[in-house]
Design a protein around this motif. Structure first.
Motif, PDB file in Angstrom:
ATOM      1  N   ALA A 103      42.405  -0.069 -26.852  1.00 41.22           N
ATOM      2  CA  ALA A 103      41.444  -0.656 -25.866  1.00 41.22           C
ATOM      3  C   ALA A 103      41.008  -2.066 -26.257  1.00 41.22           C
ATOM      4  O   ALA A 103      41.026  -3.089 -25.467  1.00 41.22           O
ATOM      5  N   ILE A 104      40.845  -2.464 -27.532  1.00 41.41           N
ATOM      6  CA  ILE A 104      40.482  -3.684 -28.117  1.00 41.41           C
ATOM      7  C   ILE A 104      41.585  -4.805 -27.744  1.00 41.41           C
ATOM      8  O   ILE A 104      41.571  -5.907 -27.206  1.00 41.41           O
ATOM      9  N   ARG A 105      42.815  -4.206 -27.928  1.00 41.44           N
ATOM     10  CA  ARG A 105      44.181  -5.167 -27.576  1.00 41.44           C
ATOM     11  C   ARG A 105      44.126  -5.562 -26.106  1.00 41.44           C
ATOM     12  O   ARG A 105      44.604  -6.551 -25.738  1.00 41.44           O
ATOM     13  N   ILE A 106      43.892  -4.388 -25.325  1.00 40.86           N
ATOM     14  CA  ILE A 106      43.818  -4.780 -23.816  1.00 40.86           C
ATOM     15  C   ILE A 106      42.945  -5.714 -23.316  1.00 40.86           C
ATOM     16  O   ILE A 106      43.189  -6.810 -22.654  1.00 40.86           O
ATOM     17  N   ILE A 107      41.810  -5.876 -23.865  1.00 46.19           N
ATOM     18  CA  ILE A 107      40.719  -6.796 -23.452  1.00 46.19           C
ATOM     19  C   ILE A 107      40.889  -8.102 -24.078  1.00 46.19           C
ATOM     20  O   ILE A 107      41.093  -9.163 -23.493  1.00 46.19           O
ATOM     21  N   ASN A 108      41.467  -8.095 -25.327  1.00 45.87           N
ATOM     22  CA  ASN A 108      41.980  -9.392 -26.046  1.00 45.87           C
ATOM     23  C   ASN A 108      42.996 -10.135 -25.327  1.00 45.87           C
ATOM     24  O   ASN A 108      43.108 -11.402 -25.290  1.00 45.87           O
ATOM     25  N   PHE A 109      44.061  -9.341 -24.722  1.00 47.52           N
ATOM     26  CA  PHE A 109      45.139  -9.658 -23.941  1.00 47.52           C
ATOM     27  C   PHE A 109      44.645 -10.338 -22.458  1.00 47.52           C
ATOM     28  O   PHE A 109      45.146 -11.402 -22.146  1.00 47.52           O
ATOM     29  N   MET A 110      43.760  -9.567 -21.939  1.00 47.33           N
ATOM     30  CA  MET A 110      43.788  -9.813 -20.544  1.00 47.33           C
ATOM     31  C   MET A 110      42.829 -10.843 -20.280  1.00 47.33           C
ATOM     32  O   MET A 110      42.336 -11.151 -19.168  1.00 47.33           O
ATOM     33  N   THR A 111      41.823 -11.019 -21.247  1.00 48.95           N
ATOM     34  CA  THR A 111      40.758 -11.785 -21.044  1.00 48.95           C
ATOM     35  C   THR A 111      40.661 -13.097 -22.227  1.00 48.95           C
ATOM     36  O   THR A 111      41.519 -12.691 -23.245  1.00 48.95           O
ATOM     37  N   CYS A 112      39.980 -14.005 -22.184  1.00 51.54           N
ATOM     38  CA  CYS A 112      39.704 -15.101 -23.441  1.00 51.54           C
ATOM     39  C   CYS A 112      38.706 -14.531 -24.265  1.00 51.54           C
ATOM     40  O   CYS A 112      38.367 -15.182 -25.066  1.00 51.54           O
ATOM     41  N   VAL A 113      38.082 -13.392 -24.065  1.00 50.71           N
ATOM     42  CA  VAL A 113      37.149 -12.661 -25.108  1.00 50.71           C
ATOM     43  C   VAL A 113      38.002 -12.356 -26.248  1.00 50.71           C
ATOM     44  O   VAL A 113      39.155 -11.796 -26.117  1.00 50.71           O
ATOM     45  N   ARG A 114      37.347 -12.294 -27.557  1.00 44.70           N
ATOM     46  CA  ARG A 114      38.050 -12.098 -28.598  1.00 44.70           C
ATOM     47  C   ARG A 114      37.359 -10.993 -29.414  1.00 44.70           C
ATOM     48  O   ARG A 114      36.294 -11.494 -30.142  1.00 44.70           O
ATOM     49  N   PHE A 115      37.856  -9.725 -29.675  1.00 43.38           N
ATOM     50  CA  PHE A 115      37.295  -8.708 -30.578  1.00 43.38           C
ATOM     51  C   PHE A 115      37.959  -9.149 -31.734  1.00 43.38           C
ATOM     52  O   PHE A 115      39.196  -9.044 -31.938  1.00 43.38           O
ATOM     53  N   VAL A 116      36.989  -9.210 -32.923  1.00 42.90           N
ATOM     54  CA  VAL A 116      37.805  -9.805 -34.302  1.00 42.90           C
ATOM     55  C   VAL A 116      37.438  -8.799 -35.276  1.00 42.90           C
ATOM     56  O   VAL A 116      36.401  -8.423 -35.217  1.00 42.90           O
ATOM     57  N   PRO A 117      38.099  -8.537 -36.254  1.00 41.87           N
ATOM     58  CA  PRO A 117      37.544  -7.579 -37.437  1.00 41.87           C
ATOM     59  C   PRO A 117      36.364  -8.150 -38.102  1.00 41.87           C
ATOM     60  O   PRO A 117      36.317  -9.725 -38.236  1.00 41.87           O
ATOM     61  N   TRP A 118      35.298  -7.539 -38.366  1.00 37.63           N
ATOM     62  CA  TRP A 118      34.116  -8.265 -38.900  1.00 37.63           C
ATOM     63  C   TRP A 118      34.154  -8.501 -40.287  1.00 37.63           C
ATOM     64  O   TRP A 118      35.137  -8.098 -41.123  1.00 37.63           O
ATOM     65  N   ASN A 119      33.842  -9.910 -40.867  1.00 40.05           N
ATOM     66  CA  ASN A 119      34.231 -10.408 -42.050  1.00 40.05           C
ATOM     67  C   ASN A 119      33.191 -10.210 -42.809  1.00 40.05           C
ATOM     68  O   ASN A 119      33.201 -10.705 -44.218  1.00 40.05           O
ATOM     69  N   GLY A 120      32.113  -9.364 -42.569  1.00 41.87           N
ATOM     70  CA  GLY A 120      31.193  -8.767 -43.747  1.00 41.87           C
ATOM     71  C   GLY A 120      30.081  -9.845 -43.581  1.00 41.87           C
ATOM     72  O   GLY A 120      29.129  -9.709 -44.469  1.00 41.87           O
ATOM     73  N   LYS A 121      30.106 -10.909 -42.905  1.00 44.25           N
ATOM     74  CA  LYS A 121      29.164 -12.042 -43.127  1.00 44.25           C
ATOM     75  C   LYS A 121      28.462 -12.299 -41.457  1.00 44.25           C
ATOM     76  O   LYS A 121      27.181 -12.545 -41.774  1.00 44.25           O
ATOM     77  N   SER A 122      29.283 -12.203 -40.530  1.00 41.59           N
ATOM     78  CA  SER A 122      28.400 -12.406 -39.245  1.00 41.59           C
ATOM     79  C   SER A 122      27.314 -11.497 -39.239  1.00 41.59           C
ATOM     80  O   SER A 122      27.216 -10.243 -39.064  1.00 41.59           O
ATOM     81  N   LYS A 123      26.159 -11.953 -38.762  1.00 44.63           N
ATOM     82  CA  LYS A 123      24.792 -11.284 -38.556  1.00 44.63           C
ATOM     83  C   LYS A 123      25.105 -10.422 -37.363  1.00 44.63           C
ATOM     84  O   LYS A 123      24.563  -9.082 -37.588  1.00 44.63           O
ATOM     85  N   ASP A 124      25.624 -10.849 -36.052  1.00 47.63           N
ATOM     86  CA  ASP A 124      25.967  -9.837 -35.176  1.00 47.63           C
ATOM     87  C   ASP A 124      27.164  -9.410 -35.029  1.00 47.63           C
ATOM     88  O   ASP A 124      28.323 -10.036 -35.009  1.00 47.63           O
ATOM     89  N   TYR A 125      27.497  -7.969 -34.802  1.00 46.61           N
ATOM     90  CA  TYR A 125      28.547  -7.286 -34.775  1.00 46.61           C
ATOM     91  C   TYR A 125      28.600  -6.084 -34.073  1.00 46.61           C
ATOM     92  O   TYR A 125      27.404  -5.494 -34.129  1.00 46.61           O
ATOM     93  N   VAL A 126      29.605  -5.455 -33.549  1.00 50.92           N
ATOM     94  CA  VAL A 126      29.744  -3.964 -32.906  1.00 50.92           C
ATOM     95  C   VAL A 126      30.073  -3.087 -33.929  1.00 50.92           C
ATOM     96  O   VAL A 126      31.171  -3.398 -34.559  1.00 50.92           O
TER      97      VAL A 126
END
Length: 292
Positions: A103-126
């Protein structure tokens, strides 16, 4: 979790770059609780107590939403630079992880939105997690702030729930990006009929539509949208449709397979992918060729 499975899950997490820190702990129960219901009667996307079944909202949105959140009214709900850090629960079976990653790969490929693995630092994440109560398929809409739940109920003895295919995961991730249900458009009565007599009374409000002053759309009504209700959502009785198409050539409503052409265009439009001359043609072509 069996040790071998845990090792496999950690390997997947390491490949995605976020196993170098401790995964966040998520409660089994999310408050406030929602009313209980007969599980046999409900699709996991129709969780009672949430707005339109599968969306966790606050009152601030009710007067301003359209096909997606109005960033001019709620700029804080936009995912910055179209980037969404995520963490996936290690509680999922390997096959369920594969479905979520697809699901993540489909969204990342079909749009300019990018789901990326959380780096442990970003305040906002899913946080993609199999929440037990309220269980089912549900999400907040837009960037909510902090660790934000996307609940995807894993398969059990009753059925596939949210992870039979990647479609359910795409649907909820699109909510998290700020996209609402298609049949709530102000112009929907030109295209579909709502059968209120067949709707469970306490869920009739789930079929409300928005006024023209609060909704603007760049694209035509999409019967095939992954964000559209199916014909029997919130039905009183099996076989009693709650929503049907008015166009004779339309045989089905909604689907949970993948993004339609319209879904793809809407999401790209919402995040400005179609405004950039360098990316406009690319994403128009992808939506035209890959959208259902």
């Amino acid at each position: 979790m069996h040790k071998s499975l845990y090792v496999l899950v950690l390997s997947c997490l390491q490949c995605c770059g976020y196993a170098r820190f401790i995964l966040p702990r998520v409660p089994d129960v999310v408050h406030p609780p929602v009313p209980d219901h007969d599980e046999e009667l409900f699709d996991p996307e129709e969780s009672p107590g949430l707005f339109e079944g599968d969306m966790a909202l606050t009152n601030e949105f009710y007067n301003y939403w359209r096909v997606g959140i109005r960033w001019d009214i709620f700029p804080n709900k936009l995912w910055i630079n179209g980037t969404v850090p995520y963490v996936i629960s290690p509680l999922y079976e390997p096959s369920d992880l594969v479905t979520i990653y697809k699901a993540i790969r489909i969204i990342n490929f079909m749009t300019c939105v990018r789901f990326v693995p959380w780096n442990g630092k970003s305040k906002d994440y899913v946080l993609i997690w199999p929440i037990k109560y309220p269980k089912g398929c549900w999400s907040f809409v837009g960037r909510f702030g902090g660790a934000q739940i996307v609940s995807l109920q894993a398969p059990d003895h009753k059925g596939p729930n949210c992870l039979g295919t990647e479609g359910r995961a795409i649907h909820e991730l699109m909510h998290a990006l700020g996209v609402f249900h298609e049949q709530s458009r102000w112009d929907r009565d030109k295209f579909v009929k709502i059968h209120t007599d067949n709707i469970i009374p306490r869920f009739i409000s789930n079929f409300d539509k928005q006024s023209l002053e609060n909704t603007t759309y760049s694209f035509e009504y999409d019967f095939d949208s992954i964000m559209h209700y199916g014909k029997y959502f919130f039905s009183k009785k099996k076989g009693k449709p709650t929503i049907t198409p008015k166009h004779a050539d339309v045989k089905a409503l909604g689907q949970r397979k993948s993004m339609s052409k319209g879904d793809c265009l809407k999401l790209n439009d919402l995040y400005g992918c179609l405004k950039n001359p360098r990316t406009r043609r690319k994403y128009y072509n992808i939506c035209n060729f890959m959208g259902l």
